[in-house]
Design a protein around this motif. Structure first.
Motif, mmCIF file in Angstrom:
data_model
loop_
_atom_site.group_PDB
_atom_site.id
_atom_site.type_symbol
_atom_site.label_atom_id
_atom_site.label_comp_id
_atom_site.label_asym_id
_atom_site.label_seq_id
_atom_site.Cartn_x
_atom_site.Cartn_y
_atom_site.Cartn_z
ATOM 1 N N MET A 170 -6.460 6.561 -5.769
ATOM 2 C CA MET A 170 -5.804 5.274 -5.581
ATOM 3 C C MET A 170 -6.860 4.179 -5.388
ATOM 4 S SD MET A 170 -3.494 3.933 -2.367
ATOM 5 C CE MET A 170 -2.051 4.901 -2.761
ATOM 6 N N PRO A 171 -6.742 3.093 -6.113
ATOM 7 C CA PRO A 171 -7.665 1.979 -5.869
ATOM 8 C C PRO A 171 -7.507 1.443 -4.448
ATOM 9 C CG PRO A 171 -6.543 1.728 -7.969
ATOM 10 C CD PRO A 171 -5.859 2.854 -7.265
ATOM 11 N N GLU A 172 -8.621 1.327 -3.752
ATOM 12 C CA GLU A 172 -8.622 0.800 -2.397
ATOM 13 C C GLU A 172 -9.360 -0.539 -2.407
ATOM 14 O OE1 GLU A 172 -9.855 3.934 0.317
ATOM 15 O OE2 GLU A 172 -8.953 5.450 -0.982
ATOM 16 N N LEU A 173 -9.646 -1.086 -1.246
ATOM 17 C CA LEU A 173 -10.220 -2.431 -1.187
ATOM 18 C C LEU A 173 -11.484 -2.587 -2.042
ATOM 19 C CD1 LEU A 173 -10.504 -4.713 1.910
ATOM 20 C CD2 LEU A 173 -12.474 -4.379 0.437
ATOM 21 N N PRO A 174 -12.456 -1.678 -1.979
ATOM 22 C CA PRO A 174 -13.658 -1.861 -2.813
ATOM 23 C C PRO A 174 -13.364 -1.860 -4.310
ATOM 24 C CG PRO A 174 -14.106 -0.335 -1.031
ATOM 25 C CD PRO A 174 -12.624 -0.538 -1.058
ATOM 26 N N GLU A 175 -12.393 -1.039 -4.730
ATOM 27 C CA GLU A 175 -12.039 -1.013 -6.145
ATOM 28 C C GLU A 175 -11.349 -2.317 -6.556
ATOM 29 O OE1 GLU A 175 -13.309 2.307 -4.696
ATOM 30 O OE2 GLU A 175 -11.218 1.968 -4.120
ATOM 31 N N VAL A 176 -10.485 -2.825 -5.674
ATOM 32 C CA VAL A 176 -9.819 -4.101 -5.946
ATOM 33 C C VAL A 176 -10.852 -5.220 -6.045
ATOM 34 C CG1 VAL A 176 -8.292 -5.850 -4.949
ATOM 35 C CG2 VAL A 176 -7.586 -3.458 -4.990
ATOM 36 N N PRO A 209 -6.067 -7.327 9.658
ATOM 37 C CA PRO A 209 -7.291 -7.951 9.134
ATOM 38 C C PRO A 209 -8.082 -7.010 8.244
ATOM 39 C CG PRO A 209 -7.632 -7.238 11.391
ATOM 40 C CD PRO A 209 -6.169 -7.017 11.094
ATOM 41 N N GLU A 210 -8.847 -7.595 7.320
ATOM 42 C CA GLU A 210 -9.843 -6.822 6.601
ATOM 43 C C GLU A 210 -11.012 -6.554 7.550
ATOM 44 O OE1 GLU A 210 -9.284 -8.086 1.936
ATOM 45 O OE2 GLU A 210 -10.682 -9.263 3.156
ATOM 46 N N PRO A 211 -11.827 -5.530 7.268
ATOM 47 C CA PRO A 211 -12.874 -5.147 8.224
ATOM 48 C C PRO A 211 -13.921 -6.195 8.539
ATOM 49 C CG PRO A 211 -12.392 -3.314 6.776
ATOM 50 C CD PRO A 211 -11.639 -4.505 6.233
ATOM 51 N N TRP A 212 -14.039 -7.252 7.748
ATOM 52 C CA TRP A 212 -15.037 -8.280 8.069
ATOM 53 C C TRP A 212 -14.396 -9.607 8.473
ATOM 54 C CZ3 TRP A 212 -15.492 -5.018 3.910
ATOM 55 C CH2 TRP A 212 -14.696 -5.352 2.801
ATOM 56 N N ASP A 213 -13.090 -9.604 8.703
ATOM 57 C CA ASP A 213 -12.436 -10.801 9.215
ATOM 58 C C ASP A 213 -12.906 -11.081 10.642
ATOM 59 O OD1 ASP A 213 -11.075 -10.955 6.874
ATOM 60 O OD2 ASP A 213 -9.111 -10.410 7.688
ATOM 61 N N ASP A 254 -2.677 2.591 7.919
ATOM 62 C CA ASP A 254 -1.577 1.648 8.078
ATOM 63 C C ASP A 254 -2.103 0.236 7.794
ATOM 64 O OD1 ASP A 254 0.427 -0.066 8.965
ATOM 65 O OD2 ASP A 254 0.900 1.133 10.733
ATOM 66 N N GLN A 255 -1.611 -0.376 6.730
ATOM 67 C CA GLN A 255 -2.120 -1.683 6.313
ATOM 68 C C GLN A 255 -1.763 -2.804 7.288
ATOM 69 O OE1 GLN A 255 -4.188 -1.877 3.274
ATOM 70 N NE2 GLN A 255 -4.105 0.221 4.065
ATOM 71 N N SER A 256 -0.816 -2.558 8.190
ATOM 72 C CA SER A 256 -0.512 -3.554 9.215
ATOM 73 C C SER A 256 -1.526 -3.504 10.361
ATOM 74 C CB SER A 256 0.903 -3.353 9.761
ATOM 75 O OG SER A 256 0.995 -2.169 10.533
ATOM 76 N N VAL A 257 -2.342 -2.455 10.388
ATOM 77 C CA VAL A 257 -3.398 -2.326 11.398
ATOM 78 C C VAL A 257 -4.726 -2.814 10.834
ATOM 79 C CG1 VAL A 257 -4.675 -0.731 12.892
ATOM 80 C CG2 VAL A 257 -2.207 -0.403 12.520
ATOM 81 N N ILE A 258 -5.131 -2.237 9.708
ATOM 82 C CA ILE A 258 -6.359 -2.639 9.010
ATOM 83 C C ILE A 258 -6.034 -2.723 7.529
ATOM 84 C CG2 ILE A 258 -8.784 -2.130 8.553
ATOM 85 C CD1 ILE A 258 -8.721 -0.226 10.977
ATOM 86 N N SER A 259 -6.426 -3.778 6.879
ATOM 87 C CA SER A 259 -6.135 -3.955 5.452
ATOM 88 C C SER A 259 -7.232 -3.347 4.587
ATOM 89 C CB SER A 259 -5.998 -5.438 5.102
ATOM 90 O OG SER A 259 -4.839 -5.972 5.689
ATOM 91 N N GLY A 260 -6.810 -2.599 3.579
ATOM 92 C CA GLY A 260 -7.738 -2.193 2.539
ATOM 93 C C GLY A 260 -8.245 -0.775 2.589
ATOM 94 N N ILE A 261 -8.043 -0.074 3.710
ATOM 95 C CA ILE A 261 -8.536 1.302 3.811
ATOM 96 C C ILE A 261 -7.508 2.256 3.205
ATOM 97 C CG2 ILE A 261 -9.168 3.172 5.393
ATOM 98 C CD1 ILE A 261 -10.215 1.055 7.313
ATOM 99 N N GLY A 262 -7.958 3.084 2.276
ATOM 100 C CA GLY A 262 -7.114 4.104 1.680
ATOM 101 C C GLY A 262 -7.645 5.486 2.027
ATOM 102 N N HIS A 321 -18.064 1.482 11.337
ATOM 103 C CA HIS A 321 -18.175 2.212 10.069
ATOM 104 C C HIS A 321 -17.175 1.721 9.026
ATOM 105 C CE1 HIS A 321 -21.304 4.896 11.360
ATOM 106 N NE2 HIS A 321 -20.637 5.185 12.462
ATOM 107 N N SER A 322 -16.064 1.139 9.463
ATOM 108 C CA SER A 322 -15.137 0.532 8.499
ATOM 109 C C SER A 322 -15.853 -0.580 7.736
ATOM 110 C CB SER A 322 -13.903 -0.032 9.202
ATOM 111 O OG SER A 322 -13.137 0.994 9.775
ATOM 112 N N LYS A 323 -16.558 -1.424 8.474
ATOM 113 C CA LYS A 323 -17.307 -2.507 7.840
ATOM 114 C C LYS A 323 -18.416 -1.963 6.950
ATOM 115 C CE LYS A 323 -16.645 -5.746 11.709
ATOM 116 N NZ LYS A 323 -17.331 -6.535 12.762
#
Length: 276
Positions: free
Chosen positions: A1-7, A138-142, A167-175, A208-210
């Motif tokens: 699945m495309p995740e934040l880096p792929e997007v 938020p995204e990890p660098w917000d 859960d995208q309502s907790v952190i955006s972009g992590i798959g 590590h998310s960042k």
């Protein structure tokens, strides 16, 4: 699945090719692709409009149009946007779901073998009030991706920590892929409940998310199974994966055998020694 880096990689490729171009035609072949408004209204409203910018949030792609409408795309499991010439044959006619033609003779085509992709259109007001970004963490660098903001969302939950950070309502972009990598780097077992984590462990997840997502973006994302940002191009982060897809292999850190389990119905790789 495309995740934040792929997007982000898709955005980088498409942005240099289509920003400033005027849409001449739109064809949508998959009836469930458009959820809002109607397919006919979407097509009517974006023809002859210029794409002024491309943005993203989490796993969502936003095509900003000159009339302040926003075309919103989610790739879901297997969606792909390809930049092509109108004179070229389609890359995969069987899985072709939508085509946006431009007046300069180029096009972008949306392919999706599973058929879960989304393409919606909002006015600026609708987008600001109920666009997907309004429901997301938020995204990890917000600026608000901080220990103080993230800790309550993790510590008050009895769900498995992997399910929480997916859960995208907790952190955006992590798959799924990056969740495994983040928890391995943080030395946290993916089945542990959020309320069992201490402050330092939550801080490790934030750090590590960042770090991992930024590294993945720099390497063009991870190419596994169906993700291809552009014909002839692949992401490079799959060569840097430390735990994902390593079932039965030795852990790169301690030498124990990596295991695969299911957490929240997601295939999950972890080291039973490093992630007790």
């Amino acid at each position: 699945m495309p995740e934040l880096p792929e997007v982000r990689t898709v955005i980088k490729i498409l942005k240099s090719s289509i920003v400033g171009e005027i849409i001449s035609d739109v064809r949508i072949f998959w009836n469930t692709l458009v959820k809002f408004p109607t397919k006919e209204d979407l097509i009517k409203r974006i023809i002859n409009k210029k794409i002024t910018d491309l943005k993203s949030f989490g796993k969502w792609i936003f095509f900003m149009l000159e009339n302040d409408d926003v075309l919103v795309s989610h790739l879901r499991m297997t969606g792909m946007w390809y930049f092509e010439k109108q004179s070229d044959q389609f890359w995969n006619q069987k899985h072709l779901h939508a085509v946006i033609d431009f007046k300069n003779g180029n096009r972008i085509s949306f392919y999706d073998s599973r058929g879960f992709g989304v393409l919606n259109l909002y006015t600026k007001e609708e987008f600001n009030l109920k666009g997907p970004q309004t429901r997301m963490g938020p995204e990890p660098w917000d600026d608000n991706f901080t220990f103080e903001n993230i800790k309550p969302k993790i510590f008050k939950s009895k769900r498995a920590i992997k399910s929480i950070i997916l859960d995208q309502s907790v952190i955006s972009g992590i798959g799924n892929i990056y969740a495994d990598e983040i928890l391995f780097a943080s030395s946290i077992n993916p089945e542990r409940s959020g309320d069992s984590l201490n402050d330092n462990e939550i801080k490790q997840i934030i750090i590590h998310s960042k770090k991992i997502l930024e590294d993945a973006i720099l390497n063009g994302g991870t190419t596994i199974h169906s993700y291809h940002p552009k014909i002839g191009e692949t992401g490079g982060f799959q060569d840097k994966l430390k735990i994902h897809l390593r079932k039965g292999k030795e852990c790169l850190r301690c030498g124990k055998i990596v295991m695969k389990i299911r957490v929240g119905e997601r295939g999950t790789y972890f080291c039973p020694q490093c992630q007790k």
